[in-house]
Enzyme design. Structure first.
Site, PDB file in Angstrom:
ATOM      1  N   LYS A 107       0.701  -1.076   0.099  1.00 53.21           N
ATOM      2  CA  LYS A 107       0.127   0.217  -0.120  1.00 53.21           C
ATOM      3  C   LYS A 107       0.524   1.678  -0.029  1.00 53.21           C
ATOM      4  O   LYS A 107       1.637   1.731   0.633  1.00 53.21           O
ATOM      5  CB  LYS A 107      -0.700   0.066   0.971  1.00 53.21           C
ATOM      6  CG  LYS A 107      -1.698   1.066   1.158  1.00 53.21           C
ATOM      7  CD  LYS A 107      -3.020   0.932   2.648  1.00 53.21           C
ATOM      8  CE  LYS A 107      -3.922   2.532   2.301  1.00 53.21           C
ATOM      9  NZ  LYS A 107      -5.291   1.414   3.790  1.00 53.21           N
ATOM     10  N   GLU A 158     -19.258  -6.549  11.778  1.00 54.58           N
ATOM     11  CA  GLU A 158     -19.897  -5.534  12.291  1.00 54.58           C
ATOM     12  C   GLU A 158     -20.649  -6.281  12.311  1.00 54.58           C
ATOM     13  O   GLU A 158     -21.068  -5.919  14.730  1.00 54.58           O
ATOM     14  CB  GLU A 158     -20.198  -4.331  11.545  1.00 54.58           C
ATOM     15  CG  GLU A 158     -19.367  -3.045  10.079  1.00 54.58           C
ATOM     16  CD  GLU A 158     -19.004  -3.670   9.446  1.00 54.58           C
ATOM     17  OE1 GLU A 158     -18.115  -2.669   9.282  1.00 54.58           O
ATOM     18  OE2 GLU A 158     -18.869  -4.834   9.059  1.00 54.58           O
ATOM     19  N   ARG A 185     -25.274  -2.560   8.897  1.00 53.21           N
ATOM     20  CA  ARG A 185     -24.661  -3.776   8.583  1.00 53.21           C
ATOM     21  C   ARG A 185     -25.189  -5.132   9.584  1.00 53.21           C
ATOM     22  O   ARG A 185     -25.006  -5.894   9.222  1.00 53.21           O
ATOM     23  CB  ARG A 185     -23.490  -4.230   8.181  1.00 53.21           C
ATOM     24  CG  ARG A 185     -22.627  -2.732   6.739  1.00 53.21           C
ATOM     25  CD  ARG A 185     -21.197  -2.839   6.612  1.00 53.21           C
ATOM     26  NE  ARG A 185     -21.376  -4.693   5.191  1.00 53.21           N
ATOM     27  CZ  ARG A 185     -20.180  -4.869   4.706  1.00 53.21           C
ATOM     28  NH1 ARG A 185     -19.007  -4.219   5.190  1.00 53.21           N
ATOM     29  NH2 ARG A 185     -19.908  -5.635   3.736  1.00 53.21           N
TER      30      ARG A 185
END
Length: 592
Positions: A248, A336, A364
């Site tokens: 990244k 979640e 969610r």
């Protein structure tokens, strides 16, 4: 800076005219172009820099948009957007009336699926692949690009599990860089780490066990190797899996060294990567830091307190508790649903659980809030960050539905503090022990109070505060828009006629105060940074009708459509909750 190769690309099919050396030069230009624009316009940087080679290889090998390419989340899709006809408007990325920061079906035929939340790509691409199969289109390819943090989520495994018993032309590409926004966590992360350092677990290869053909790991920055690997997979049928190792922030040293900060770094020097100084000195704290620092303070005096976040320790500022009490603070990854039920399990054993989730991500896990928390009346403390309009991330990230989603659930308390001190005191009140679950919502960004670390005071649940008495029009504020409301009231020529109330709670409502308001005022304005449909204002209106209130009620909040991206100030103006718009509504009612 000139971009001689990139300037020739208006659609991906033109890539096929380039040889490998020209593609190598093109990748440098693409990376430089992303850095050039994001350094001044801001946005998500590190993820897109990390997949420059992969993006080029995908569009070089496959025939998009006929072959369907689905990006997970979309943080890494800037290169994709630039190569698919949006180079010349990329400077408008995330700006009001500009292009979206995420793939968006209405924006381009190359955006096969709209994505803002993670872990959806495999399921979506599988649906497309099965549709192609049903239509007899056996040569069409369907590619899902998913990160190692996203693939650990339950939904991704559900998609893999289903795909493994089909013959669909599905290629799942794991972009493995060991980080989402924060570093990846969990047992799967450890498994992938073993694979990337050369341990090729054949007997216990989890991907092959799910009936995928596994290939990798492949160096995600070696363009020829990527092209060769994709060409090989393209020639095969059925579910395929390519494990790609990337870094990244690749190509910008500062972004490689500090991957968390350079996920979305703000403005920076494009040559050195140095962040441009922000005038943050002597500013009020961010609401997330009020939460995080207050939680540490509370946890120091209460060993029952536990903190949970799904993959957002930095964004939610739970990182402070994770540093101070590592055994009592948990990053559970992009999960979640697990976070909520994990919190419920802890609560059954007497723990005071603070579960910090962004409003847009709490959506969610509503089933878990209902069944695993509220139905059992477990006193989990939901700290709902980024509640309200969040600005440039747009429709996928605005936290405007939590009040409407939670309000119909029995047992739950819904609070919306108007400032940092009230947030601090609500956290303190919840830490003392409640008989019900509570949702405390607060916005992205900073408040207006600098001296916020004051002595704790217990807040009475369900009690509003009268800030100013009037006789004709009352404004009922719910949440952090209070400064805008106060500005509108205090500058108004008829301010002596205007009452102002900080309601604090959408559930339970303060019936006593509201009955007094109904009997005193002719006009009411409710103000909230949340959806009007099913929101706080509708609760007030329903009670007013039940009590026989015959005056006029105006409900200000988020209207019944998805709000696009733009600065928070621009969006407040658009939806009618800025100080100017509130003033206009006051004028309209009082002039009547």
């Amino acid at each position: 800076m000139s971009y001689p190769f990139l300037s020739k690309i208006n659609e991906p099919s033109q890539l096929k005219q380039f040889n490998l050396e020209e593609l190598r030069l093109l990748k440098e230009e693409l990376r430089a172009f992303i850095i050039d624009v994001v350094s001044t316009k801001e946005g998500h940087l590190g993820a897109s820099l990390g997949v420059v080679e992969l993006t080029l290889a995908l569009h070089y090998v496959f025939h998009t948009p006929n072959d369907l390419l689905v990006w997970d989340v979309g943080h890494q899709a800037y290169g994709h957007k630039i190569l698919t006809g949006r180079r010349d408007v990329f400077f408008t990325n995330r700006q009001k009336n500009g292009i979206s920061g995420f793939p968006k079906r209405s924006e381009s035929k190359f955006d096969a699926f709209g994505v803002g939340h993670s872990s959806t790509s495999i399921s979506a691409a599988l649906g497309m692949a099965i549709a192609s199969q049903l239509k007899g289109d056996v040569n069409r390819q369907h590619i899902a690009v998913i990160g190692d943090a996203s693939i650990a989520a339950g939904m991704a495994f559900e998609g893999l599990n289903h795909a493994g018993v089909t013959k669909a032309n599905l290629i799942v590409i794991l972009n493995d860089n060991a980080i989402g926004i924060d570093p990846s966590v969990g047992a799967l992360k450890n498994y992938l780490t073993k694979a990337k350092v050369g341990h090729k677990p054949k007997q216990d290869n989890i991907i092959e066990a799910l009936n995928f053909t596994y290939k990798g790991p492949v160096d995600g920055h070696d363009l020829p190797s990527l092209i060769a690997a994709l060409e090989e997979l393209k020639s095969k049928k059925g579910p395929q899996f390519l494990h790609v190792i990337t870094k990244k922030g690749k190509g910008l040293q500062k972004a490689e060294e500090n991957q968390v900060k350079y996920h979305a770094p703000g403005k920076f020097d494009k040559n050195t990567g140095e962040l441009l100084p922000k005038n943050n000195q002597d500013l009020p704290p961010k609401f997330q830091d009020v939460f995080g620092l207050t939680l540490v303070e509370l946890a120091q005096n209460n060993e029952k307190i536990v903190g949970i976040t799904p993959a957002m320790p930095t964004g939610s500022s739970l990182k402070y508790m994770m540093q101070a009490f590592p055994d009592r603070a948990f990053d559970v990854g992009i999960a979640e649903q697990h976070a909520v039920t994990f919190a419920a399990g802890l609560a059954t054993q007497g723990k005071r659980v603070f579960c910090s989730i962004y409003s847009t991500f709490l959506q969610r896990a509503i089933d878990q809030v209902i069944h695993d928390v509220a139905l059992q009346n477990l006193p989990v403390i939901f700290c709902i960050d980024r509640a309200g309009l969040v600005g440039n991330d747009g429709a996928t990230h605005h936290g405007v539905f939590d009040v409407a989603l939670l309000k119909s659930i029995p047992n739950i308390i819904i609070a919306n503090p108007s400032n940092a001190i009230d947030l601090r005191n609500l956290l303190y009140t919840a830490s003392l022990g409640l008989n019900n679950p509570i949702a405390i919502r607060y916005p992205r960004g900073r408040g207006e109070i600098k001296d916020w670390q004051q002595a704790f005071e217990k807040i009475e649940i369900g009690k509003a505060v009268e800030l100013k008495h009037g006789n004709r029009l009352a404004i009922l504020n719910f949440g952090h828009l209070l400064p805008q409301v106060e500005s509108a009231v205090n500058s108004h020529q008829q301010k002596e006629e205007i009452g102002l109330y900080d309601m604090r709670f959408a559930k339970p409502l303060d019936f006593e105060t509201l009955n007094q308001i109904f009997s005193t005022y002719q006009y009411l304005i409710t103000v909230e940074d949340a959806a009007v449909e099913g929101g706080f204002g509708q609760s007030v209106q329903a009670l007013a009708q039940a009590k026989g209130f015959t005056g006029k009620i105006e409900k200000l909040g988020i209207p019944d459509y998805f709000i696009d991206h733009g600065s928070t100030e621009e969006l407040h103006e658009e939806v009618g909750i800025s100080s100017t718009q509130i003033t206009q509504k006051i004028d309209f009612l009082l002039d009547k």
